[in-house]
Design an enzyme around this catalytic site. Sequence first.
Site, short mmCIF file in Angstrom:
data_model
loop_
_atom_site.label_atom_id
_atom_site.label_comp_id
_atom_site.label_asym_id
_atom_site.label_seq_id
_atom_site.Cartn_x
_atom_site.Cartn_y
_atom_site.Cartn_z
CD GLU A 247 -23.40 34.04 20.65
OE1 GLU A 247 -23.03 35.03 19.98
OE2 GLU A 247 -22.61 33.25 21.18
CE LYS A 249 -23.21 30.21 10.41
NZ LYS A 249 -22.74 31.14 9.38
NE ARG A 254 -16.06 33.23 14.68
CZ ARG A 254 -15.98 31.93 14.87
NH1 ARG A 254 -16.39 31.09 13.92
NH2 ARG A 254 -15.51 31.46 16.01
NE ARG A 269 -14.13 30.15 7.93
CZ ARG A 269 -15.05 29.19 7.89
NH1 ARG A 269 -15.96 29.10 8.82
NH2 ARG A 269 -15.05 28.32 6.90
CD GLU A 294 -20.42 37.06 11.17
OE1 GLU A 294 -20.73 36.70 10.01
OE2 GLU A 294 -19.89 36.30 12.00
CE LYS A 417 -21.72 24.98 9.63
NZ LYS A 417 -20.71 25.53 8.69
#
Length: 561
Positions: A247, A249, A254, A269, A294, A417
């Site tokens: 996906e 970023k 977040r 987050r 997000e 990530k």
Amino acid sequence: MRAFAELLDRLALTGSRNAKLVLLRDYLRATPDPDRGWALAALTSELVFNEAKPAMIRRAVEARVDPVLFGWSYDYVGDLAETVALIWPGDPNHRPNREPELGEVVDALKSAKRGEVQGLIEGWLDALQPKGRWALLKLVTGAMRVGLSAQLARTAVAMMRPETVTEAPEPGGGEATTALEPLTAADIVEVWHAVEPPYAELFAWVEGRGERPDTEAPGRFRQVMLAVAIDEAVDFEKLDPADYAAEWKWDGIRVQAVREQGVARLYSRHGDEITGAFPDLMNALTFEGAIDGELLVIRDGAVAQFGDLQQRLNRKTVDAKLMAAWPAGLYAYDLLAEGGVDLRGLPLKDRRARLEAVVKGHEGERLYLSPVVEFDSWEGLGVLRADPPVGAAAEGLMLKRWDSPYVAGRPKGPWFKWKRDPHVVDCVLMYAQRGHGKRSSFYSDYTFGVWTAEGALTPVGKAYFGFTDEELKQLDKFVRDHTVERFGPVRSVRAERDFGLVLEIAFEGLQRSPRHKSGVAMRFPRVSRIRWDKPAREANTLEDVMDLLDAIESGGGRVAK
């Protein structure tokens, strides 16, 4: 206040993460209720005194100290609390016979009217020594800055957990000892929104004296799952592309959006509630459950740059004009709960299918599905990462195992990530300022600039990390040796076409900013290299920076629901 002041002082002067944890753990173990609870609330920004303002403190000190002397002192020290703590003369006609307790201060401030606050603060400053005054003013203003995040503070709470607890003996019997399961920061975060300062219920559970606080209330926060940075040289050799979903970023923040039984909340987050800053988003959401995603500014289906989102962040409330100018949207990554059912134990593939159904059936334009990026090899995915079709809206890629459950924390392996390489510009050092804490003796905060068409330097950013301790000493010496002017705590450094220090600055993004003389602002700038070898005249120009900004802005991509 004495123990709290000592804690803050030691935290500010301690660089080690583990040492900070031990300091706070020991303080929480040794300090009785409610003082330890109020201290924890202050360190996690859960304690706010709306009636206390920094202007009150300035008025109080300027009534006892020559205002010019105070102004010079404040310019040199650079910190209001530290300046007042050192310069406060005390009242010879009012000598309290004891120092106030932390709980006493909190209770008084919470019940005081605005007109009473300044008098309270003055009395406490008279009763305290410099270190206590500093702690008091940090508490009142909320500007702790002791190098301890809320997450680290919660980790220290988990560390308080004893291995065993001794129960009261039964009549005619002996004492019984019960082993306790260890706790983690994730355990504390799970119950954080079910307790309130001064956290007596929380401490009772952690210490084995009480039941776990009820966390099943609607609208609760779930501890988020985080990714680890991928090691391209090692990890890709061991990973099968078929096992992973990719996906984008997205370049926002977040969040976790929760709507359960009429309770609607938006969390960062780390579990901090930010609902009040985004009522337009929360009012537009209609699902029943908890979504991990997000937070972005989205206009006409297009993701805006992070700079647009910054207009909405760190606000308690927003007005209609602001919401219209910077419309907030949610890009959904994962579905944690639906209709009262916890889905975190399911594999990602199943959660993803449910998420797609929720987004597809959602009315309105505030909820979007983060698309899966199709790829068949790590090399092919790397090409997309280097030049994403969504442009500056994405700061890299996320790789997630299709069979992974949603696990709190940062487990190694399920999620990675893979961020894009940062932008780099060569700049010239222009100004330097003293740091805080262990850096208070060094010039460690650097303002840097690039050349304009007229041959002058214009500032484009400020950085205070990215260099080693040894490089900090070298930079500090350069600043001291080549200072040309002083402005309080700031030094102007010699910077000319034929003489100057070039710093290679890495940053994540650029945005237009009319507040800055150069017209641009950098996101997350840091010193990536000191170019002792490069002449100042060869540093980049403002035209170079604006060309880069144009390229970034032209790369924005559209998103589809």
